[in-house]
Design a protein around this motif. Structure first.
Motif, PDB file in Angstrom:
ATOM      1  N   UNK A  44       3.740   9.168   6.414  1.00  0.00           N
ATOM      2  CA  UNK A  44       4.379   9.730   5.395  1.00  0.00           C
ATOM      3  C   UNK A  44       5.721   8.973   5.140  1.00  0.00           C
ATOM      4  N   UNK A  45       6.455   9.334   4.084  1.00  0.00           N
ATOM      5  CA  UNK A  45       7.703   8.721   3.676  1.00  0.00           C
ATOM      6  C   UNK A  45       8.682   9.247   4.327  1.00  0.00           C
ATOM      7  N   UNK A  46       9.620   8.512   5.033  1.00  0.00           N
ATOM      8  CA  UNK A  46      10.781   8.969   5.779  1.00  0.00           C
ATOM      9  C   UNK A  46      11.556  10.070   5.191  1.00  0.00           C
ATOM     10  N   UNK A  47      11.991  11.003   5.656  1.00  0.00           N
ATOM     11  CA  UNK A  47      12.597  12.084   5.250  1.00  0.00           C
ATOM     12  C   UNK A  47      13.891  11.633   4.191  1.00  0.00           C
TER      13      UNK A  47
ATOM     14  N   UNK B 166       7.142   5.710   6.933  1.00  0.00           N
ATOM     15  CA  UNK B 166       7.290   4.556   6.202  1.00  0.00           C
ATOM     16  C   UNK B 166       8.480   4.501   5.389  1.00  0.00           C
ATOM     17  N   UNK B 167       9.399   3.470   5.630  1.00  0.00           N
ATOM     18  CA  UNK B 167      10.838   3.547   5.048  1.00  0.00           C
ATOM     19  C   UNK B 167      10.958   2.478   4.125  1.00  0.00           C
ATOM     20  N   UNK B 168      11.235   2.924   2.940  1.00  0.00           N
ATOM     21  CA  UNK B 168      11.043   2.284   1.742  1.00  0.00           C
ATOM     22  C   UNK B 168      12.439   0.978   1.469  1.00  0.00           C
ATOM     23  N   UNK B 169      13.375   1.500   2.306  1.00  0.00           N
ATOM     24  CA  UNK B 169      14.710   0.605   2.128  1.00  0.00           C
ATOM     25  C   UNK B 169      14.567  -0.745   3.002  1.00  0.00           C
TER      26      UNK B 169
ATOM     27  N   UNK C  93       0.716  -1.132  -0.015  1.00  0.00           N
ATOM     28  CA  UNK C  93      -0.003  -0.139   0.058  1.00  0.00           C
ATOM     29  C   UNK C  93       0.856   1.244  -0.133  1.00  0.00           C
ATOM     30  N   UNK C  94       1.790   1.154   0.707  1.00  0.00           N
ATOM     31  CA  UNK C  94       2.830   2.440   0.807  1.00  0.00           C
ATOM     32  C   UNK C  94       3.986   2.486  -0.095  1.00  0.00           C
ATOM     33  N   UNK C  95       4.362   1.410  -0.612  1.00  0.00           N
ATOM     34  CA  UNK C  95       5.582   1.778  -1.388  1.00  0.00           C
ATOM     35  C   UNK C  95       5.375   2.200  -2.791  1.00  0.00           C
ATOM     36  N   UNK C  96       4.128   1.842  -3.256  1.00  0.00           N
ATOM     37  CA  UNK C  96       3.765   2.604  -4.829  1.00  0.00           C
ATOM     38  C   UNK C  96       2.663   3.609  -4.560  1.00  0.00           C
ATOM     39  N   UNK C  97       2.451   4.227  -3.424  1.00  0.00           N
ATOM     40  CA  UNK C  97       1.587   5.073  -3.297  1.00  0.00           C
ATOM     41  C   UNK C  97       1.708   6.409  -3.984  1.00  0.00           C
TER      42      UNK C  97
ATOM     43  N   UNK D 159      10.933   5.164  12.823  1.00  0.00           N
ATOM     44  CA  UNK D 159      10.955   6.617  13.716  1.00  0.00           C
ATOM     45  C   UNK D 159      11.624   7.587  12.983  1.00  0.00           C
ATOM     46  N   UNK D 160      11.181   8.780  12.510  1.00  0.00           N
ATOM     47  CA  UNK D 160      12.283   9.733  11.941  1.00  0.00           C
ATOM     48  C   UNK D 160      11.904  11.282  12.405  1.00  0.00           C
ATOM     49  N   UNK D 161      12.643  12.043  11.973  1.00  0.00           N
ATOM     50  CA  UNK D 161      12.502  13.618  12.497  1.00  0.00           C
ATOM     51  C   UNK D 161      11.928  14.433  11.355  1.00  0.00           C
ATOM     52  N   UNK D 162      10.820  15.018  11.635  1.00  0.00           N
ATOM     53  CA  UNK D 162      10.244  16.109  10.782  1.00  0.00           C
ATOM     54  C   UNK D 162      10.109  17.497  11.193  1.00  0.00           C
ATOM     55  N   UNK D 163      10.036  18.330  10.341  1.00  0.00           N
ATOM     56  CA  UNK D 163       9.908  19.676  10.515  1.00  0.00           C
ATOM     57  C   UNK D 163       8.378  19.897  11.024  1.00  0.00           C
TER      58      UNK D 163
END
Length: 402
Positions: free
Chosen positions: A33-36, A203-206, A19-23, A212-216
């Protein structure tokens, strides 16, 4: 049928990855959201960034931070001695506290870099939780160090260029008030940076999984707010202190060149030369950061790989500046060096060859500590005892003859 994180069926996909990889739809179906890192388009500089991160985070930072932290702790201990209580040393003591906080935040970065090499998923989570707070402490400690250095430069300027007013202006009480004010004011003025970033599940494609990631934050996504705060903090922590320090340093050096050397001015001039060395190191280490902040902005995490790679180098210079002051004090300040050696000898139980030196020029001679070494005191005691015994024997002979 796949399920969302809340347990409900979603869009006929078999799993979250599909669902997320090819959205590509608008609005996106993926609940995360996709990771930064996945949304960063500057992949051509990724190798440069990873190399800079490895060299600085795992080689330079450990070599700088751990000795630097020990040096700042020793500086705090030495400058806390009774005989070292001068107005200049009050600033240097507070500067050592600020530099120690800066280095502690850098040590967290070292631990996260090591964790990235051991377990990348755990490293991402720790980084995501710590970075929003470490970013604030990093920026605030640099601001505090910058303006404490300016405070010391102003004091040395008064002592060198306006010596007649130094006794009333350069007092220990005034230095304590200024140091505390700088510390509190800079921590408050840099407070908006603590809400610049937030920790978000993405969501991390790798790894085809959530992490978890950091967003503005939404507040800092406001262009007007972000630009005004970025310029304000850039001017506050680097540009304005740089201009002031260049002007004051030039005035101090020119005044020293015109002043005739004499014994009374020798100690004061040595302290001034030491502070000139501290200021020059500060200027060299903070200028690249000032250029980067002025040209590319105040952030790090939300920058492209080229800027992040260069930031690794400029931040390393800031760490070097926080770690070098102890070495400078030992090289240029005789009283600091002798007190440090005396403390080491005392803690190791070595013979009393060294003594604590009183650096306060205004302390009364009657209250000044004795400058004799332990061996001198022992010699004088034995001579005194010998004279007393000789006098007692003479009295005994005279009494017998009578």
């Amino acid at each position: 049928m796949g399920q969302s994180p809340s347990g409900r069926l979603v869009y006929g996909y078999e799993n979250l990855t599909d669902m997320c990889f090819n959205d590509t739809e608008e609005p996106p179906r993926c609940p995360y959201p996709l990771c930064a890192e996945d949304s960063n388009n500057y992949d051509e500089y990724k190798d440069f960034y990873e190399m800079a991160q490895f060299i600085t985070g795992l080689i330079f930072y450990p070599a700088i931070c751990f000795p630097g932290l020990v040096g700042n702790i020793l500086t705090i201990v030495v400058l806390s001695q009774k005989g070292m209580r001068t107005s200049t040393n009050v600033y240097l003591l507070t500067l050592a506290v600020s530099d120690a906080l800066k280095i502690i935040s850098d040590i967290h970065y070292i631990l996260v870099s090591i964790l990235f090499k051991v377990d990348i998923n755990a490293g991402k989570k720790v980084y995501a939780y710590l970075y929003p707070y470490l970013h604030y402490f990093f920026g605030s400690s640099v601001c505090v160090s910058s303006w404490l250095t300016v405070s010391v430069a102003v004091e040395r300027y008064i002592m060198v260029c306006h010596a007649t007013r130094a006794k009333t202006l350069c007092t220990i009480y005034r230095a304590r008030v200024v140091s505390a004010s700088v510390f509190v004011l800079m921590m408050l003025l840099t407070l908006p940076s603590i809400v610049r970033y937030e920790t978000v599940t993405c969501f991390d494609r790798g790894s085809n999984d959530t992490t978890m990631d950091v967003f503005v934050t939404e507040l800092w996504q406001n262009e007007t707010f972000a630009r005004s705060n970025t310029w304000g903090q850039t001017l506050l922590r680097s540009v304005i202190p740089l201009v002031i320090l260049v002007v004051l340093n030039t005035c101090i050096i020119n005044s020293l060149r015109k002043t005739r050397a004499n014994r009374r001015m020798a100690q004061r001039n040595r302290i001034t030369v030491m502070m000139i060395a501290v200021i020059i190191v500060f200027l060299v280490c903070i200028t690249p950061d000032a250029i980067m902040s002025t040209v590319f902005g105040y952030g790090y995490h939300d920058s492209n790989y080229l800027v992040k790679g260069v930031r690794e180098i400029t931040d390393t210079l800031l760490g070097l500046n926080a770690a070098l002051n102890f070495v400078i004090y030992c090289c240029f300040n005789t009283a600091f060096r002798q007190n440090f050696i005396a403390m080491c000898c005392k803690s190791c139980g070595a013979p009393g060859e060294y003594r604590l030196v009183d650096q306060d020029p205004h302390r009364k001679k009657s209250s000044a500590p004795s400058t004799r070494t332990v061996s001198d005191k022992a010699t004088n005691t034995s001579v005194s005892n010998g004279l007393n015994n000789h006098s007692w024997n003479n009295n005994k002979v005279q009494s017998s003859s009578v």
